[in-house]
Design a protein around this motif. Sequence first.
Motif, PDB file in Angstrom:
ATOM      1  N   SER A  16     -24.238   6.473 -57.851  1.00 50.51           N
ATOM      2  CA  SER A  16     -24.013   5.187 -58.512  1.00 50.51           C
ATOM      3  C   SER A  16     -22.995   5.395 -59.623  1.00 50.51           C
ATOM      4  N   THR A  17     -21.874   4.674 -59.559  1.00 47.48           N
ATOM      5  CA  THR A  17     -20.808   4.846 -60.544  1.00 47.48           C
ATOM      6  C   THR A  17     -20.617   3.586 -61.375  1.00 47.48           C
ATOM      7  N   SER A  18     -20.011   3.768 -62.526  1.00 49.99           N
ATOM      8  CA  SER A  18     -19.722   2.610 -63.381  1.00 49.99           C
ATOM      9  C   SER A  18     -18.686   1.705 -62.739  1.00 49.99           C
ATOM     10  N   ALA A  19     -17.857   2.257 -61.848  1.00 54.11           N
ATOM     11  CA  ALA A  19     -16.889   1.423 -61.127  1.00 54.11           C
ATOM     12  C   ALA A  19     -17.617   0.449 -60.205  1.00 54.11           C
ATOM     13  N   GLN A  20     -18.654   0.924 -59.512  1.00 50.52           N
ATOM     14  CA  GLN A  20     -19.438   0.035 -58.664  1.00 50.52           C
ATOM     15  C   GLN A  20     -20.112  -1.057 -59.489  1.00 50.52           C
ATOM     16  N   ALA A  21     -20.662  -0.671 -60.638  1.00 48.99           N
ATOM     17  CA  ALA A  21     -21.308  -1.651 -61.505  1.00 48.99           C
ATOM     18  C   ALA A  21     -20.298  -2.675 -62.013  1.00 48.99           C
ATOM     19  N   ALA A  22     -19.085  -2.206 -62.330  1.00 51.68           N
ATOM     20  CA  ALA A  22     -18.034  -3.129 -62.776  1.00 51.68           C
ATOM     21  C   ALA A  22     -17.678  -4.101 -61.666  1.00 51.68           C
ATOM     22  N   GLY A  23     -17.607  -3.619 -60.412  1.00 50.48           N
ATOM     23  CA  GLY A  23     -17.331  -4.496 -59.282  1.00 50.48           C
ATOM     24  C   GLY A  23     -18.379  -5.580 -59.145  1.00 50.48           C
ATOM     25  N   THR A  24     -19.639  -5.217 -59.381  1.00 46.48           N
ATOM     26  CA  THR A  24     -20.718  -6.204 -59.300  1.00 46.48           C
ATOM     27  C   THR A  24     -20.587  -7.253 -60.395  1.00 46.48           C
ATOM     28  N   VAL A  25     -20.249  -6.811 -61.622  1.00 48.62           N
ATOM     29  CA  VAL A  25     -20.067  -7.753 -62.730  1.00 48.62           C
ATOM     30  C   VAL A  25     -18.941  -8.734 -62.424  1.00 48.62           C
ATOM     31  N   LEU A  26     -17.823  -8.217 -61.922  1.00 50.41           N
ATOM     32  CA  LEU A  26     -16.690  -9.081 -61.583  1.00 50.41           C
ATOM     33  C   LEU A  26     -17.052 -10.068 -60.479  1.00 50.41           C
ATOM     34  N   LYS A  27     -17.731  -9.579 -59.458  1.00 50.83           N
ATOM     35  CA  LYS A  27     -18.119 -10.436 -58.340  1.00 50.83           C
ATOM     36  C   LYS A  27     -19.025 -11.572 -58.793  1.00 50.83           C
ATOM     37  N   ASP A  28     -19.935 -11.265 -59.730  1.00 44.69           N
ATOM     38  CA  ASP A  28     -20.882 -12.265 -60.215  1.00 44.69           C
ATOM     39  C   ASP A  28     -20.219 -13.315 -61.097  1.00 44.69           C
ATOM     40  N   ARG A  29     -19.080 -12.977 -61.724  1.00 50.77           N
ATOM     41  CA  ARG A  29     -18.504 -13.878 -62.732  1.00 50.77           C
ATOM     42  C   ARG A  29     -17.206 -14.549 -62.300  1.00 50.77           C
ATOM     43  N   LEU A  30     -16.591 -14.071 -61.224  1.00 50.64           N
ATOM     44  CA  LEU A  30     -15.328 -14.661 -60.783  1.00 50.64           C
ATOM     45  C   LEU A  30     -15.489 -15.288 -59.399  1.00 50.64           C
ATOM     46  N   ARG A  31     -14.605 -16.215 -59.088  1.00 46.00           N
ATOM     47  CA  ARG A  31     -14.630 -16.839 -57.759  1.00 46.00           C
ATOM     48  C   ARG A  31     -14.149 -15.836 -56.710  1.00 46.00           C
ATOM     49  N   ALA A  32     -14.563 -16.039 -55.495  1.00 46.76           N
ATOM     50  CA  ALA A  32     -14.160 -15.158 -54.395  1.00 46.76           C
ATOM     51  C   ALA A  32     -12.639 -15.158 -54.261  1.00 46.76           C
ATOM     52  N   GLY A  33     -12.066 -13.984 -54.096  1.00 46.78           N
ATOM     53  CA  GLY A  33     -10.623 -13.860 -53.904  1.00 46.78           C
ATOM     54  C   GLY A  33      -9.810 -13.848 -55.175  1.00 46.78           C
ATOM     55  N   ALA A  34     -10.457 -13.971 -56.341  1.00 42.47           N
ATOM     56  CA  ALA A  34      -9.726 -14.017 -57.613  1.00 42.47           C
ATOM     57  C   ALA A  34      -8.948 -12.717 -57.832  1.00 42.47           C
ATOM     58  N   GLU A  35      -7.801 -12.831 -58.506  1.00 44.87           N
ATOM     59  CA  GLU A  35      -6.975 -11.664 -58.794  1.00 44.87           C
ATOM     60  C   GLU A  35      -7.524 -10.894 -59.989  1.00 44.87           C
ATOM     61  N   VAL A  36      -7.643  -9.583 -59.804  1.00 47.61           N
ATOM     62  CA  VAL A  36      -8.151  -8.699 -60.863  1.00 47.61           C
ATOM     63  C   VAL A  36      -7.126  -7.600 -61.094  1.00 47.61           C
ATOM     64  N   LEU A  37      -6.642  -7.493 -62.317  1.00 39.58           N
ATOM     65  CA  LEU A  37      -5.685  -6.453 -62.674  1.00 39.58           C
ATOM     66  C   LEU A  37      -6.460  -5.149 -62.893  1.00 39.58           C
ATOM     67  N   VAL A  38      -6.108  -4.129 -62.133  1.00 39.62           N
ATOM     68  CA  VAL A  38      -6.841  -2.864 -62.155  1.00 39.62           C
ATOM     69  C   VAL A  38      -6.102  -1.837 -63.008  1.00 39.62           C
ATOM     70  N   VAL A  39      -6.787  -1.341 -64.024  1.00 41.29           N
ATOM     71  CA  VAL A  39      -6.286  -0.217 -64.817  1.00 41.29           C
ATOM     72  C   VAL A  39      -7.184   0.962 -64.472  1.00 41.29           C
ATOM     73  N   GLY A  40      -6.743   1.787 -63.537  1.00 43.31           N
ATOM     74  CA  GLY A  40      -7.583   2.878 -63.070  1.00 43.31           C
ATOM     75  C   GLY A  40      -7.071   3.456 -61.768  1.00 43.31           C
ATOM     76  N   THR A  41      -7.958   4.063 -61.029  1.00 42.65           N
ATOM     77  CA  THR A  41      -7.589   4.764 -59.805  1.00 42.65           C
ATOM     78  C   THR A  41      -7.580   3.844 -58.593  1.00 42.65           C
ATOM     79  N   ARG A  42      -7.099   4.382 -57.492  1.00 38.13           N
ATOM     80  CA  ARG A  42      -7.088   3.652 -56.229  1.00 38.13           C
ATOM     81  C   ARG A  42      -8.508   3.325 -55.783  1.00 38.13           C
TER      82      ARG A  42
END
Length: 342
Positions: free
Chosen positions: A75-101
Amino acid sequence: MKRRLLDIYDALLLDLDGTVYRGNEAVPGAAEAVKAARENGTAVRFVTNNASRSPEDVAEHLTDMGIPAKPIEVSTSAQAAGTVLKDRLRAGAEVLVVGTRSLADIVEAAGLTPVDEFSETVSGVVQGLSKDVGWRDLAEAALAIRNGALWVACNMDATLPTERGELPGNGALVAALRAATSQEPVVAGKPARPLMDEAINSAGARNPLVVGDRLDTDIAGAVTAEVDALLVLSGVTTAAELLAAPAWLRPRYVAADIGSVRTPPAELEIAPQRGWEVERTSELAVSVRAAGSGHRGDEFALLRALCAVHRPIDGGDVFVRAEDDTTRDALRALGIAKTAVP
């Protein structure tokens, strides 16, 4: 046979950096501890604030070090961040990524669109550790955050322990954006709940034990999730820092390293200890002496005894007076230098 620490919990939530390994080197006893947990039927979850690697990469890294692991156990903080984003943004929303592939892949798997440049259509910013992050990446993120994008930080770890020592962590880079935008991110990783909840749910645990090396993330995360914790002194936190920590940030157990999960819990708990007499002489001072003949001078037992007596509400140093050579040697081994009352 005495019950071991791992026998009384249904899952071990193990931090990685500084707990299971340091850089590319496994902490001594880590492989044996994980093996013992699995043989016991105790669930194992590797819970890391490091967002630079995918669960697959983490599992492979562990396996290469002699600690067999599956991606589902990570379980990584990246996965948790993905869950937070999914819960708060509409499907397909653009997310600027500062990090790894791999962080961008997690954003995409959450049904969102990863991008690397600011535009008016960017709805979110997610920030995780990458050794390749530069000024341009931070500049694009600053523009998006100032434009009202939801900012999610995978974690706030100021440093990252490695075999070379402590290096800048994601929190150091988050601090740059905080200074540039005067905004605060939503934090996904420890000590915030999203990562802790995800790991507990993944393990199906009712009574998990957090094992980690940092007070500010691992132990604070256990406090937030209302579960017990074992602090190991194989990474960032020192004995002196534990002793100075406020009462609310104290773990239930403390030991040298992860191998101690095979030890009876009574031997690891912060409480008065046989062999050490600790007496408070003032609000800011205690005296200690080794008690009994043939004393082994167990410095970790001494640390538990000191923490049991010195429990400051808001935190603070204590001056320890050593009454004998055995105590002085144990304090020196712990790196606790305040051995005289001012």
